[in-house]
Design an enzyme around this catalytic site. Structure first.
Site, PDB file in Angstrom:
ATOM      1  N   HIS A 306      31.402  42.850  31.309  1.00 18.62           N
ATOM      2  CA  HIS A 306      32.320  43.816  31.936  1.00 18.62           C
ATOM      3  C   HIS A 306      33.520  44.017  31.022  1.00 18.62           C
ATOM      4  O   HIS A 306      33.977  43.071  30.380  1.00 18.62           O
ATOM      5  CB  HIS A 306      32.798  43.284  33.304  1.00 18.62           C
ATOM      6  CG  HIS A 306      33.337  44.356  34.185  1.00 18.62           C
ATOM      7  ND1 HIS A 306      34.635  44.804  34.069  1.00 18.62           N
ATOM      8  CD2 HIS A 306      32.754  45.112  35.145  1.00 18.62           C
ATOM      9  CE1 HIS A 306      34.827  45.762  34.970  1.00 18.62           C
ATOM     10  NE2 HIS A 306      33.715  45.978  35.621  1.00 18.62           N
ATOM     11  N   ASP A 363      26.629  44.843  39.559  1.00 22.86           N
ATOM     12  CA  ASP A 363      25.271  45.429  39.581  1.00 22.86           C
ATOM     13  C   ASP A 363      24.167  44.383  39.533  1.00 22.86           C
ATOM     14  O   ASP A 363      23.008  44.699  39.792  1.00 22.86           O
ATOM     15  CB  ASP A 363      25.118  46.392  38.393  1.00 22.86           C
ATOM     16  CG  ASP A 363      26.048  47.572  38.555  1.00 22.86           C
ATOM     17  OD1 ASP A 363      26.997  47.700  37.769  1.00 22.86           O
ATOM     18  OD2 ASP A 363      25.852  48.322  39.518  1.00 22.86           O
TER      19      ASP A 363
END
Ligand code: SDX
Length: 428
Positions: A306, A363
């Protein structure tokens, strides 16, 4: 001690104010940099660049903190539901019971789309991707509500937000039905937000649709966890389009297109296809980790890493526990969940991932839960868009409320050809 940053260029000092956020974040205000120094900054991907000040969401990537309007995501996930969190994000405060009831009623009352809009679905091939249909239909929707298109028409904003939040759900369900060749199922005014989405997606005329409440609850949590996330790629897109004076519908449609990217909202589909490849190919977990580390291979550990979180994504932590619970309640033994756990365990022990602070993101588990509740893979990012809509609406409002707002127009450093003269074709 000076509150300014000092930049030295060719022996000359330039003072630039330091901006401090309400959570102590520091930024250097370079608004006068080019005028004063003739220089610009260069930051591909904007990893070090703040585009704006914002009061909506706060992330501390090192500590794994996510707060919507000051409320910790863990607190909201345990006590609230998506519609209430949507109200909080858009208007900045948790609603009173009467405000929440009014907003919920508006969502119910605005669930239908104009009958002529249904004809647009006929123009898509049966296998059109639902994200392509969603972005197109949001813009088409604006043609049926010209009175809501004016960005300065602020008195109708509750109606606009409710209409868009409600109708995006109907459009999503209708695009799914279209892909199946099944008749559209109209919204049921007696069902709450998520239950109505599931009803419109899965009810068929010839069978009674029994919905398990746990499924609606699981999806409600997924939508809530996706509702906003600071200046991510799609939200920044919405803000840039809004800064041009574009209406909310076109700004949201642009956000859907950005979210579709496989490095962004499309990653939840990527996680499932990665896990399926491993399962169906009987691939060795260690080999997959090695492939993910190999710069030459295009294999990435989808759902990992991320830009901001250099710790666990708090949403992944919540969803990780939720995946267990939902699959347990539904009595589903999904081999992909087991593979996900083993991948996560192997990656979190590997120096490549540790050194780069690559952890599971939202996700990594969301797709497993959506799959468990029967959402088809190519609808995953559509669900992400439905969840992210209130955040996008909140940011669109914030851009339009900024009295000092300017159109977003980044600079560049030109590295192309120097000036040259036209060469006639017979001389080339
Ligand atoms: C979302 O911004 C948001 O807030 C997004 C989001 C939201 O709510 O809006 O949180 C939603 O988009 C989550 C992210 C979903 N995407 C994925 O899961 C796709 C896989 N992840 C990566 O592609 C990547 O981690 C990104 C895109 C998420 C972040 O990319 P960055 O910040 O540009 O990181 P990078 O590509 O510069 O990677 C840094 C290093 C590189 O290695 P080196 O050059 O140092 O050798 O880490 C490696 C990368 O190769 N790396 C990975 C990896 N992610 C980064 N290596 C293997 N697998 C991965 N998943």
């Amino acid at each position: 001690m000076s509150k300014d940053a000092i930049l030295k260029i060719e022996g000359k000092d330039y003072n630039m104010p330091i901006v401090t956020g309400s959570e102590g974040e520091k930024g250097i205000d370079i608004a006068k940099l080019r005028a004063d120094t003739g220089h610009i900054t260069l930051d591909p991907g904007f990893g070090n660049t703040g585009s704006s000040e914002s009061k909506i969401t706060f992330i501390d990537g090192d500590k794994g903190i996510l707060r919507y309007r000051g409320y910790d995501i863990e607190d909201l996930a345990a006590n609230s539901r998506f519609v209430e969190v949507a109200y909080l994000l858009i208007w900045g405060e948790l609603p009173s019971q009467s405000q929440l009831t009014k907003f919920s009623d508006m969502l119910t009352d605005n669930a239908l789309i104009h009958e002529n809009l249904k004809n647009h679905f006929e123009g898509f091939p049966w296998n059109a991707h639902p994200m392509a249909m969603l972005s197109a239909m949001i813009n088409a929707l604006s043609c049926y509500h010209p009175e809501l298109v004016d960005p300065d028409n602020r008195k109708e904003e509750l109606k606009v937000a409710a209409r868009l939040m409600s109708k995006i759900r109907t459009i999503a369900a209708f695009s799914y039905k279209m892909s199946l060749g099944e008749p559209f199922t109209y919204p049921d005014p007696h069902r709450r937000y998520v239950a109505n989405l599931l009803h419109m997606m899965f009810s068929v005329p010839h069978q009674k649709y029994e919905q398990q409440p746990e499924i609606a609850k699981a999806l409600d949590k997924i939508l809530m966890l996706h509702a906003d996330h600071e200046q991510n790629c799609s939200t920044s897109t919405v803000r840039i389009v809004a800064s041009a004076g574009s209406n909310l519908f076109s700004s949201l449609s642009a956000g859907v297109c950005a979210l579709w990217g496989n490095l962004h909202g499309g990653a939840n589909m990527g996680v499932i296809s990665m896990l399926q490849k491993i399962h169906e190919g009987g691939l060795d977990i260690k080999k997959c980790i090695e492939m993910a580390k190999d710069r030459e291979s295009d294999f990435r550990l989808m759902g990992f890493g991320h830009r901001v979180y250099k710790n666990f994504d708090p949403r992944a932590t919540i969803l990780r526990a939720h995946a267990d619970k939902v699959l347990g309640i539904l009595d589903i033994n999904d081999p992909l969940l087991n593979i996900a756990r083993r991948l996560e365990e192997a990656a979190l022990k590997d120096s490549f991932f540790i050194d780069r602070k690559l952890y599971p993101n939202v996700d990594f588990y969301s797709g497993l839960i959506m799959r468990a509740v029967g959402i088809p893979t190519d609808m995953f990012t559509v669900l992400f868009a439905i969840g992210r809509l209130p955040g996008w609406i909140a940011h669109w409002r914030e851009v339009n409320e900024d009295p000092n707002g300017r159109i977003s127009r980044p600079r560049q450093i030109y590295t192309g050809e120097p000036q040259r003269k036209y060469v006639p074709i017979d001389k080339r």
